[in-house]
Design a protein around this motif. Structure first.
Motif, mmCIF file in Angstrom:
data_model
loop_
_atom_site.group_PDB
_atom_site.id
_atom_site.type_symbol
_atom_site.label_atom_id
_atom_site.label_comp_id
_atom_site.label_asym_id
_atom_site.label_seq_id
_atom_site.Cartn_x
_atom_site.Cartn_y
_atom_site.Cartn_z
ATOM 1 N N THR A 1 -49.932 24.460 -24.710
ATOM 2 C CA THR A 1 -49.258 24.898 -25.528
ATOM 3 C C THR A 1 -48.107 26.070 -24.989
ATOM 4 O O THR A 1 -48.951 27.179 -24.475
ATOM 5 C CB THR A 1 -49.733 25.745 -27.105
ATOM 6 N N ILE A 2 -46.786 26.135 -25.247
ATOM 7 C CA ILE A 2 -46.080 27.386 -24.620
ATOM 8 C C ILE A 2 -45.813 28.414 -25.868
ATOM 9 O O ILE A 2 -45.432 27.749 -26.870
ATOM 10 C CB ILE A 2 -44.834 26.656 -24.093
ATOM 11 N N ARG A 3 -46.549 29.419 -25.444
ATOM 12 C CA ARG A 3 -46.225 30.432 -26.696
ATOM 13 C C ARG A 3 -45.286 31.589 -26.474
ATOM 14 O O ARG A 3 -45.238 31.727 -25.291
ATOM 15 C CB ARG A 3 -47.778 31.017 -26.711
ATOM 16 N N ALA A 4 -44.710 32.288 -27.417
ATOM 17 C CA ALA A 4 -44.114 33.170 -27.265
ATOM 18 C C ALA A 4 -44.854 34.615 -27.132
ATOM 19 O O ALA A 4 -46.098 34.820 -27.575
ATOM 20 C CB ALA A 4 -43.129 33.314 -28.636
ATOM 21 N N ILE A 5 -44.383 35.388 -26.125
ATOM 22 C CA ILE A 5 -44.879 36.702 -25.641
ATOM 23 C C ILE A 5 -43.920 37.602 -25.491
ATOM 24 O O ILE A 5 -43.221 37.840 -24.472
ATOM 25 C CB ILE A 5 -45.764 36.452 -24.260
ATOM 26 N N GLY A 6 -43.593 38.219 -26.447
ATOM 27 C CA GLY A 6 -42.484 39.263 -26.547
ATOM 28 C C GLY A 6 -41.225 38.472 -26.323
ATOM 29 O O GLY A 6 -40.937 37.426 -26.938
ATOM 30 N N ASN A 7 -40.377 38.795 -25.455
ATOM 31 C CA ASN A 7 -39.015 38.256 -25.183
ATOM 32 C C ASN A 7 -39.241 36.835 -24.008
ATOM 33 O O ASN A 7 -38.047 36.058 -23.729
ATOM 34 C CB ASN A 7 -37.976 39.099 -24.570
ATOM 35 N N SER A 8 -40.541 36.648 -23.694
ATOM 36 C CA SER A 8 -40.995 35.671 -22.655
ATOM 37 C C SER A 8 -41.742 34.578 -23.328
ATOM 38 O O SER A 8 -41.906 34.710 -24.975
ATOM 39 C CB SER A 8 -41.434 36.283 -21.739
#
Length: 87
Positions: free
Chosen positions: A7-14
């Protein structure tokens, strides 16, 4: 090895993902803190970082010197007539 869903997760703006320990072990990255990330033909590649140029040379030279291994191979020599030169 077959594909592993992640799963690709949101980490701040990245965005980021968690790499399974088994995948890191198979890639030889389980104990690595620095790696290289690149994209080739739409494929994301993660690999061990290449060692920096001359990395460790200073330490190796110090060890060699401490062991007396830094003596001149050819000895000290000059050119014929050098003793007559005035500086």
């Amino acid at each position: 090895m077959s594909a592993i869903p992640v799963t690709i997760r949101a980490i701040g703006n990245s965005k980021g993902l968690v790499l399974p320990k088994t995948v890191l072990a198979q890639a030889g990255l389980e104990d690595v803190t620095d790696a290289e990330l690149l994209v080739e033909n739409g494929v994301i590649l993660l690999r061990k970082a290449a060692p920096r140029v001359r990395e460790g040379w200073a330490d190796a030279a110090a060890r060699l010197s401490a062991q007396g291994g830094d003596a001149l191979v050819m000895g000290d020599f000059g050119n014929e007539g050098d003793e007559d030169l005035a500086w």
